[in-house]
Write an enzyme that holds these catalytic residues in place. Structure first.
Site, PDB file in Angstrom:
ATOM      1  N   ASP A  83      -5.408  40.059 -30.806  1.00  0.00           N
ATOM      2  CA  ASP A  83      -4.360  39.579 -30.732  1.00  0.00           C
ATOM      3  C   ASP A  83      -3.465  40.424 -31.656  1.00  0.00           C
ATOM      4  OD1 ASP A  83      -2.092  38.032 -30.645  1.00  0.00           O
ATOM      5  OD2 ASP A  83      -2.940  36.238 -32.101  1.00  0.00           O
ATOM      6  N   GLY A 107      -0.091  41.216 -33.375  1.00  0.00           N
ATOM      7  CA  GLY A 107       1.135  40.437 -33.761  1.00  0.00           C
ATOM      8  C   GLY A 107       2.160  41.405 -34.568  1.00  0.00           C
ATOM      9  N   ASN A 108       3.244  40.737 -34.827  1.00  0.00           N
ATOM     10  CA  ASN A 108       4.229  42.010 -35.661  1.00  0.00           C
ATOM     11  C   ASN A 108       3.738  42.497 -36.796  1.00  0.00           C
ATOM     12  OD1 ASN A 108       6.322  42.074 -33.617  1.00  0.00           O
ATOM     13  ND2 ASN A 108       6.655  39.898 -33.984  1.00  0.00           N
ATOM     14  N   GLY A 119       5.532  35.310 -24.375  1.00  0.00           N
ATOM     15  CA  GLY A 119       4.549  35.989 -25.234  1.00  0.00           C
ATOM     16  C   GLY A 119       3.042  35.777 -24.448  1.00  0.00           C
ATOM     17  N   ALA A 120       2.330  36.924 -24.812  1.00  0.00           N
ATOM     18  CA  ALA A 120       1.073  36.732 -24.460  1.00  0.00           C
ATOM     19  C   ALA A 120       0.189  35.931 -25.331  1.00  0.00           C
ATOM     20  CB  ALA A 120       0.236  38.297 -24.435  1.00  0.00           C
ATOM     21  N   ASP A 121       0.590  35.846 -26.564  1.00  0.00           N
ATOM     22  CA  ASP A 121      -0.139  34.850 -27.462  1.00  0.00           C
ATOM     23  C   ASP A 121       0.066  33.413 -26.925  1.00  0.00           C
ATOM     24  OD1 ASP A 121       2.599  34.914 -28.264  1.00  0.00           O
ATOM     25  OD2 ASP A 121       2.553  34.801 -30.065  1.00  0.00           O
ATOM     26  N   ASN A 158      -0.002  41.485 -38.157  1.00  0.00           N
ATOM     27  CA  ASN A 158      -1.242  41.687 -38.261  1.00  0.00           C
ATOM     28  C   ASN A 158      -1.740  41.739 -37.089  1.00  0.00           C
ATOM     29  OD1 ASN A 158      -2.000  41.251 -41.186  1.00  0.00           O
ATOM     30  ND2 ASN A 158      -0.828  39.434 -40.929  1.00  0.00           N
ATOM     31  N   ILE A 159      -2.845  42.473 -36.711  1.00  0.00           N
ATOM     32  CA  ILE A 159      -3.748  42.437 -35.407  1.00  0.00           C
ATOM     33  C   ILE A 159      -5.028  41.630 -35.835  1.00  0.00           C
ATOM     34  CG2 ILE A 159      -5.067  44.047 -33.876  1.00  0.00           C
ATOM     35  CD1 ILE A 159      -2.947  46.270 -34.560  1.00  0.00           C
TER      36      ILE A 159
END
Length: 168
Positions: free
Chosen positions: A46, A48-49, A147-149, A51-52
């Site tokens: 996942d 993110g802006n 968003g994909a999330d 963190n991954i």
């Protein structure tokens, strides 16, 4: 006849067909060819802006979760190194990864991370986004803006709780 093993109060139960030769010989269910599918390892990411987050699923079980800082300047090799280091830290054999899925809200590094995954594991990652068949109908003016999330959260909510559901 091979009887099941495990927790009789589990949330998930696998019911198989008649035991095959390997099950008959060992007395243990799901050890044959079909049972190997339960041991598949999926690398899930996942992006993110800030963190991954990523982890490895062994069958239905999430083995671990790790975090990396998102760096839009990092290269494919740098991400491969960072991911491999985290997997080594958690004693994961990278040769056991059978598949990968990526959810990203940072389009400029999605392909970079996907390439790092392919380099490390030799598998092409499924990238969640518009056009991926998720089983969830997106009802809004611009479905491509979701968003994909949120798509992943919707699929998970549907699988765990059913419909209707509100995803925020």
């Amino acid at each position: 006849c091979v009887f099941g093993v495990g927790n009789p109060n589990a949330d998930l139960m696998f019911v198989g067909e008649a035991p095959g030769e390997q099950e008959d010989l060992s007395g243990i269910p799901f050890v044959g060819r079909a049972g190997k599918l339960l041991d598949k390892m999926l690398f899930a990411v996942d992006i993110g802006n800030s963190n991954i987050k990523f982890g490895v699923f062994c069958g239905e079980t999430l083995s671990f979760v790790s975090n990396l800082s998102t760096d839009v300047r990092a290269t494919e090799d740098e991400y491969a190194f960072r991911i491999k280091s985290a997997l080594t830290l958690h004693s994961v054999d990278i040769n056991g990864i059978d598949g990968a899925i990526v959810s990203s809200v940072v389009p400029q590094i999605t392909r970079i991370v996907a390439n790092a995954i392919e380099f490390l594991f030799g598998v092409s990652a499924l990238i969640v986004g518009p056009g991926v068949k998720s089983g969830i109908g997106i009802q809004c003016d611009m479905p491509s803006s979701v968003g994909a999330d949120l798509i992943c959260a919707s699929v998970a909510a549907d699988a765990f709780y059913g419909r209707p559901a509100i995803i925020v």
